[in-house]
Design an enzyme around this catalytic site. Structure first.
Site, PDB file in Angstrom:
ATOM      1  N   LYS A  11       0.830  -1.191  -0.147  1.00 55.90           N
ATOM      2  CA  LYS A  11      -0.012   0.036   0.113  1.00 55.90           C
ATOM      3  C   LYS A  11       0.902   1.393  -0.104  1.00 55.90           C
ATOM      4  O   LYS A  11       0.603   2.274  -0.793  1.00 55.90           O
ATOM      5  CB  LYS A  11      -1.243  -0.082   1.105  1.00 55.90           C
ATOM      6  CG  LYS A  11      -1.973  -1.032   1.067  1.00 55.90           C
ATOM      7  CD  LYS A  11      -2.875  -1.091   2.073  1.00 55.90           C
ATOM      8  CE  LYS A  11      -3.915  -2.005   2.247  1.00 55.90           C
ATOM      9  NZ  LYS A  11      -4.720  -2.030   3.405  1.00 55.90           N
ATOM     10  N   TYR A  27      -5.820  -3.966  -7.573  1.00 54.68           N
ATOM     11  CA  TYR A  27      -5.701  -4.201  -6.281  1.00 54.68           C
ATOM     12  C   TYR A  27      -5.502  -5.527  -5.605  1.00 54.68           C
ATOM     13  O   TYR A  27      -4.485  -5.610  -4.929  1.00 54.68           O
ATOM     14  CB  TYR A  27      -6.958  -3.531  -5.407  1.00 54.68           C
ATOM     15  CG  TYR A  27      -6.707  -3.614  -3.858  1.00 54.68           C
ATOM     16  CD1 TYR A  27      -5.690  -2.864  -3.209  1.00 54.68           C
ATOM     17  CD2 TYR A  27      -7.268  -4.528  -3.341  1.00 54.68           C
ATOM     18  CE1 TYR A  27      -5.713  -2.951  -1.826  1.00 54.68           C
ATOM     19  CE2 TYR A  27      -7.239  -4.691  -1.921  1.00 54.68           C
ATOM     20  CZ  TYR A  27      -6.355  -4.038  -1.089  1.00 54.68           C
ATOM     21  OH  TYR A  27      -6.221  -4.197   0.323  1.00 54.68           O
ATOM     22  N   TYR A  83      -2.644   0.648  11.226  1.00 53.43           N
ATOM     23  CA  TYR A  83      -4.073   0.877  11.557  1.00 53.43           C
ATOM     24  C   TYR A  83      -4.126   1.336  13.058  1.00 53.43           C
ATOM     25  O   TYR A  83      -3.715   2.285  13.332  1.00 53.43           O
ATOM     26  CB  TYR A  83      -4.782  -0.408  11.107  1.00 53.43           C
ATOM     27  CG  TYR A  83      -4.395  -1.076   9.757  1.00 53.43           C
ATOM     28  CD1 TYR A  83      -4.446  -0.481   8.580  1.00 53.43           C
ATOM     29  CD2 TYR A  83      -3.712  -2.359   9.767  1.00 53.43           C
ATOM     30  CE1 TYR A  83      -4.017  -0.963   7.529  1.00 53.43           C
ATOM     31  CE2 TYR A  83      -3.090  -2.954   8.414  1.00 53.43           C
ATOM     32  CZ  TYR A  83      -3.383  -2.068   7.411  1.00 53.43           C
ATOM     33  OH  TYR A  83      -3.174  -2.561   6.367  1.00 53.43           O
ATOM     34  N   VAL A 118      -0.936  -9.231   5.691  1.00 50.82           N
ATOM     35  CA  VAL A 118      -1.591 -10.295   6.196  1.00 50.82           C
ATOM     36  C   VAL A 118      -0.772 -11.600   5.703  1.00 50.82           C
ATOM     37  O   VAL A 118      -1.209 -12.629   5.956  1.00 50.82           O
ATOM     38  CB  VAL A 118      -3.030 -10.408   6.045  1.00 50.82           C
ATOM     39  CG1 VAL A 118      -3.943  -9.497   6.712  1.00 50.82           C
ATOM     40  CG2 VAL A 118      -3.561 -10.382   4.451  1.00 50.82           C
TER      41      VAL A 118
HETATM   42  O1  DON Z   1      -7.349  -5.907   1.109  1.00 52.82           O
HETATM   43  C1  DON Z   1      -6.947  -7.144   1.633  1.00 52.82           C
HETATM   44  O2  DON Z   1      -7.785  -7.717   2.353  1.00 52.82           O
HETATM   45  C2  DON Z   1      -5.719  -7.795   1.572  1.00 52.82           C
HETATM   46  N1  DON Z   1      -5.388  -8.231   0.421  1.00 52.82           N
HETATM   47  C3  DON Z   1      -4.490  -7.028   2.173  1.00 52.82           C
HETATM   48  C4  DON Z   1      -4.694  -6.808   3.608  1.00 52.82           C
HETATM   49  C5  DON Z   1      -3.615  -6.842   4.513  1.00 52.82           C
HETATM   50  O3  DON Z   1      -2.625  -7.149   4.177  1.00 52.82           O
HETATM   51  C6  DON Z   1      -3.918  -6.132   5.432  1.00 52.82           C
HETATM   52  N2  DON Z   1      -2.575  -5.874   6.383  1.00 52.82           N
HETATM   53  N3  DON Z   1      -2.422  -6.067   7.627  1.00 52.82           N
END
Ligand code: DON
Length: 620
Positions: A74, A196, A248, A266
């Site tokens: 991001k 995305y 966050y 994640v």
């Molecule tokens: O938007 C999502 O759900 C995932 N592709 C990325 C989220 C993510 O890595 C959140 N981070 N801690």
């Protein structure tokens, strides 16, 4: 690689290994399973990488195992959008305030109607939509090229993870349509959502993330490849967002405990940056309830604490930006001057000041340099400023530096810049509306010679040597040490040899069977030196003029020449051949003894000055 990385420290490596050993036992958390493909991750995978801004790597564990970048993409995507669009455009789409929400919150700022920041999914999807909009056909290729440049190797998309998130990402799809509803996304959101999901499914290793972190630590320059995927201005913004929003609703605690801009994903990755120093990356799939890697957070906490890496833990920088500073009488150029000029210079040399600056001249350093300069410039009207060891002159300080040089010039100080090529300084300074030349020199020695010439010019001709009354007087400097009868004997023996400008008089390796006395012109002795960068540089040992002798060391010792001698101008020398010298020993031993005594005295003078300067170098 631009720099071959230096050897790494066993101590630092040992430190990472110890961390890895201890935190392998931490078994809290579980791999993300809201994207089915991510649930397949092996919870025991664990890697730690650390990279330095000068290209050294420390790593332990599973640092070369691929996983998907996820949210760590991001801040980088936001950086790419800032490359493609104006700040104003991006500000109209996404804010930069921490939200205190979970990463996947379906919310927009109530007042502005925009996502609060580019780190939560709403802001990230809005950002990626801009990249898609910029060039729908090329957006994916552009994104992959950019991430590959950041990592310093070709990256690709994990199609299984992409399809898995695409099939199950209903929440993100809801966010996409919400953004479409509020015209943050202006086209069909499905295409942007696909981009995305692909961006999140880019495959990286822990090592790749550490290289990307080092690139952020280096103001956007990848220290391993030398390429620059980001400008310093954009990098600063990305780091600020990572610091305030990167974790966050955990961001406040994170900054409080760890004090480093960071981003988690994640997929199990964590990327942290110590700006100007280090990149850090960890990989361990089990996550806590907030979606951050449990081991990753623990390792970053311990590194920040144990090694003092917090941004807010900066040591006061008090070391001088002046590496060395000395008076003109303590260092002179390697151009030897005839007696009158030498005497005049000796009297006035302290009007010259030589200053060697060093380091990164950021604001604090430049402020120190300017005040230190003020303190040493009284009674000085020629400043030789050697900046070879200034590693950087940031744009913000450049103006202050040039203002100081202009102010010095206005006060009548001539500034000669030495070894400044890497700083790209202007050739002129605007002094009271008039553009004045600022002389710049590739070598310090050239600047010193120029400073001495200025000093001699200012003494209005007093430094001229007297006119010659006879041919032999031309070389009186050295021969003046001999009795007139012996002087004549030698003059009869020596041959006059002429040289055109640029001619080689002596070459390294030649046999040393001749002794030279300068009759007219100037002659320079040069050697080849190997610099610390492995390059060979020509360096001047000395320049001799009328009345001075050279070539005496090999002549006396019978060893081959160790340096080259060339004519700087058209000129001539008196040359004494060894066999004539040997004959002279038979029939005029007194003349030979006197010549040897004169040579010894001459060598003694040269040696005394050279060792004086060497000694000063050590103590100043
Ligand atoms: O938007 C999502 O759900 C995932 N592709 C990325 C989220 C993510 O890595 C959140 N981070 N801690």
């Amino acid at each position: 690689m631009i720099d071959s990385p230096g050897s790494t420290s066993d101590i630092v490596q040992g430190l990472l290994e110890d961390l890895h050993r201890r935190y392998s036992r931490l078994e809290d958390g579980a791999p993300a399973d809201y994207i089915p493909e991510l649930a397949k991750a092996d919870p025991s995978d664990f890697g730690i990488s650390m990279t330095t801004v000068d290209g050294r790597v420390y790593e332990v564990g599973d640092t070369r195992k691929p996983f998907t970048i996820q949210s760590i993409s991001k801040p980088f995507a936001y950086g790419l959008a800032l490359k493609l669009f104006s700040d104003e455009h991006m500000a109209s789409k996404v804010g930069v305030e921490p939200s205190g929400d979970a990463f996947n919150a379906i919310s927009l700022d109530q007042k502005s109607g925009r996502p609060r920041n580019p780190m939560i999914n709403a802001g990230a999807i809005a950002t990626t939509a801009q990249i898609w909009n910029h060039d729908p056909d090329q957006a994916e290729a552009l994104m992959l090229d950019y991430f590959s440049e950041l990592a310093g190797r070709r990256l690709s998309i994990d199609q299984a993870v992409f399809q898995s998130e695409r099939a199950t990402g209903h929440r993100n799809r809801a966010i996409g349509h919400l953004l479409r509803n509020f015209e943050i996304i202006e086209d069909d959101p499905e295409e942007s959502l696909d981009l995305y999901f692909k961006q999140c499914a880019i495959t990286v290793t822990c090592h790749d993330l550490a290289v990307m972190a080092a690139t952020l630590a280096c103001q956007g320059l990848n220290p391993f490849t030398g390429s620059r995927p980001l400008t310093p201005e954009i990098t600063v913004r990305m780091l600020a967002l990572m610091a305030t929003c990167g974790t966050y609703d955990f961001a406040g605690q994170w900054l409080y405990d760890v004090g480093m801009p960071a981003k988690s994903g994640v997929g199990g990755g964590v990327l942290a940056v110590v700006p100007g120093r280090l990149g850090i990356a960890t990989y361990s799939p089990p996550l806590d309830v907030l979606g951050n890697s449990v081991r990753g957070i623990a390792v970053c906490n311990e590194l920040a604490d144990g090694l003092g890496l917090s941004l807010f833990n900066q040591y006061p920088q008090t070391s001088s930006t002046i590496r060395r500073s000395y008076k003109g009488s303590q260092r002179q150029s390697r151009r030897w001057r005839a007696s009158n000029q030498a005497r005049l210079l000796q009297e006035g040399r302290d009007a010259i000041r030589i200053v060697h600056a060093q380091g990164v001249l950021d604001f604090a350093a430049i402020e120190r340099l300017l005040s230190e300069l003020r303190g040493i410039m009284s009674d000085v009207w020629i400043l030789v400023l050697d900046v070879a060891h200034v590693t950087e002159l940031p744009e913000e300080s450049r103006g202050l530096f040039l203002n100081e040089l202009t102010a010095l010039r206005r006060r009548g100080v001539v500034v000669l810049m030495a070894r400044a090529r890497h700083l790209n300084l202007p050739r002129t300074l605007s002094v009271v509306g008039v553009e004045e030349e600022m002389p710049q020199f590739e070598q310090l020695d050239q600047a010193l010679e120029w400073a001495e010439d200025l000093l001699l010019d200012s003494s209005k001709g007093e430094g001229q040597n007297p006119p010659f009354s006879s041919e032999i007087d031309r070389t009186l400097g050295f021969l003046g040490m001999l009795h007139p009868a012996h002087r004549q004997t030698l003059a009869d023996l020596m041959q006059c040899r002429s040289f055109a400008k640029g001619d080689h008089v002596i070459r390294k390796g030649d046999s040393g069977h001749e002794l030279f006395l300068v009759r007219e012109g100037r002659f320079t002795i040069t050697v080849e030196l190997c610099g610390s960068d492995g390059q060979i540089y020509e360096s001047r040992l000395a320049t001799f003029e009328q009345g001075m002798c050279f070539g005496e060391i090999a002549f006396l010792s019978g060893t081959p020449r160790t340096a080259d001698v060339t004519a700087d101008l058209d000129g001539s020398c008196w040359v004494l051949e060894r066999h004539d010298f040997d004959n002279l020993r038979q029939w005029e031993p007194d003349a030979v003894t006197e010549l040897l005594l004169a040579l010894t005295r001459d060598l003694g003078t040269k040696l005394a000055l050279t060792s004086y300067q060497l000694t000063l170098m050590e103590h100043l």
